[in-house]
Design an enzyme around this catalytic site. Structure first.
Site, short mmCIF file in Angstrom:
data_model
loop_
_atom_site.label_atom_id
_atom_site.label_comp_id
_atom_site.label_asym_id
_atom_site.label_seq_id
_atom_site.Cartn_x
_atom_site.Cartn_y
_atom_site.Cartn_z
N HIS A 277 -21.27 49.96 -10.94
CA HIS A 277 -21.02 48.59 -10.94
C HIS A 277 -22.31 48.08 -11.50
O HIS A 277 -22.13 46.82 -12.24
CB HIS A 277 -20.93 48.06 -9.67
CG HIS A 277 -19.66 49.00 -8.94
ND1 HIS A 277 -19.74 49.80 -7.73
CD2 HIS A 277 -18.33 48.46 -9.11
CE1 HIS A 277 -18.75 49.93 -7.38
NE2 HIS A 277 -17.61 49.52 -8.21
N GLN B 204 -3.03 45.91 -4.90
CA GLN B 204 -3.35 47.03 -5.77
C GLN B 204 -2.90 48.33 -5.10
O GLN B 204 -3.29 49.53 -6.11
CB GLN B 204 -4.41 46.83 -6.71
CG GLN B 204 -5.78 47.35 -6.02
CD GLN B 204 -6.97 46.75 -6.78
OE1 GLN B 204 -7.18 45.74 -7.09
NE2 GLN B 204 -7.59 47.86 -7.43
P1 AMP Z 1 -14.07 49.09 -8.53
O1 AMP Z 1 -15.00 48.60 -7.57
O2 AMP Z 1 -13.82 50.58 -8.38
O3 AMP Z 1 -12.85 48.35 -8.69
O4 AMP Z 1 -14.73 48.98 -9.86
C1 AMP Z 1 -15.27 47.76 -10.46
C2 AMP Z 1 -15.70 47.78 -11.86
O5 AMP Z 1 -16.74 48.78 -11.99
C3 AMP Z 1 -14.21 48.41 -12.65
O6 AMP Z 1 -14.59 47.47 -13.97
C4 AMP Z 1 -14.84 49.58 -13.09
O7 AMP Z 1 -14.52 50.45 -14.04
C5 AMP Z 1 -16.44 49.74 -13.00
N1 AMP Z 1 -16.91 51.18 -12.90
C6 AMP Z 1 -16.62 51.68 -11.54
N2 AMP Z 1 -17.40 53.02 -11.75
C7 AMP Z 1 -18.01 53.07 -12.83
C8 AMP Z 1 -18.59 53.77 -13.49
N3 AMP Z 1 -19.23 55.23 -13.01
N4 AMP Z 1 -19.24 53.55 -14.71
C9 AMP Z 1 -18.99 52.26 -15.38
N5 AMP Z 1 -18.21 51.46 -14.38
C10 AMP Z 1 -17.77 51.74 -13.59
#
Ligand code: AMP
Length: 289
Positions: free
Chosen positions: A38, A62
């Protein structure tokens, strides 16, 4: 840095900050439990925009009925400290009741953004019906509330990124979507908020997912272009007790449709469930080929 809970308060704060100077607004939508993945998006957003907003919201629409909505990690205090350190201007942390109205809580239905069936009901959408409708709906709401100029998404959720780009194009949202590289641990494991559910043992098992992808990439770089061969190789890493492949697929980057021969830009995607304690932890990862 401000922490704001109500959509209308966020709107007025952005208006105030923007003033009349036409400052740019960047948004990083997250479900919190922030990690370095993040933070890579957040730092890019801070660098590229006058006003950087991080939303921190575990979005109920979701999650499926048997998924981990209730137990999903919620760490707003820690997240806010990380955001403040990174130079974020606003953390938007609404309650579900701030985002969805009484009708939703009474009938479990709301106005949704629903991309085409064939786009959302494959890969992750196959085992998570309605998931991407929920994602598009919350992201659409966030775009409307913030009127951001740029929004940052990780390539870790490759299908999500593809679907959101399509939504933005189809619905004429006036902003730029920026895809950011996957951040991994030193040993290759893709960072994920769900990694906090893993024990040392299940983490070791989970490592097979990235190793399967790296092996496929190695073979691809050596000239192997048949999808089946690459998929079979990846699957061999996942055939282990305690590990269950949900899918291993190769699709074209341009349309996310399956391809047999890798003669255009492609991406191999894996979803697998790892046994950890009594639970099965679902993890996803992918690699561009
Ligand atoms: P989430 O909180 O899991 O919904 O993720 C929020 C954002 O962070 C989304 O756009 C994810 O794709 C991105 N994200 C989560 N993990 C990673 C990672 N390891 N590398 C890059 N982006 C990430």
């Amino acid at each position: 840095m401000k922490i704001i809970h109500k959509p209308n308060d966020l709107r007025s704060e952005i208006e105030k900050l923007k003033n009349t100077k036409g400052l740019s607004v960047g948004l990083v939508p997250t479900m919190g439990a922030l990690h370095d993945g993040h933070l890579s998006l957040i730092k890019k957003c801070v660098k590229e925009n006058d006003i950087a907003i991080v939303s921190d919201f575990v979005n109920p629409t979701q999650f499926g009925p048997n998924e981990d909505y209730a137990k999903y990690p919620r760490t707003l205090e820690k997240d806010s400290a990380l955001c403040s350190e990174a130079g974020v201007d606003i953390v938007f942390a609404p309650a579900p009741e701030d985002i969805y109205d009484e009708y939703y809580f009474k009938h479990k239905e709301t106005t949704l953004i629903c991309p085409p069936y064939d786009v959302v009901n494959k890969l992750c959408g196959k085992s998570r019906p309605g998931h991407f409708d929920g994602v598009c709906t919350i992201v659409g709401k966030l775009f409307n509330i913030t009127k951001c100029n740029r929004a940052y998404f990780g390539k870790k959720d490759a299908q999500q990124l593809f679907i959101i780009k399509k939504m933005v194009k189809d619905l004429y949202f006036d902003l730029e979507i920026i895809g950011c590289p996957i951040v991994r641990e030193e040993d290759g494991l893709a960072l994920s908020s769900r990694n906090t559910y893993l024990t040392a043992e299940s983490r070791n098992l989970a490592l097979n997912i990235s190793q399967a992808l790296f092996k496929a990439k190695e073979l691809f770089d050596k000239g192997i272009k048949e999808a089946d061969t690459l998929i079979d190789t990846a699957l061999s890493y996942l055939e282990k007790p305690g590990l269950e492949a949900e899918y291993v697929e190769i699709v074209a980057q341009e349309n996310f449709e399956k391809i047999d021969t890798l003669n255009k830009k492609a991406v191999m995607l894996i979803a697998a469930k790892v046994d950890s304690h009594e639970a099965k932890i679902r993890l996803i990862d992918n690699i561009e080929l």
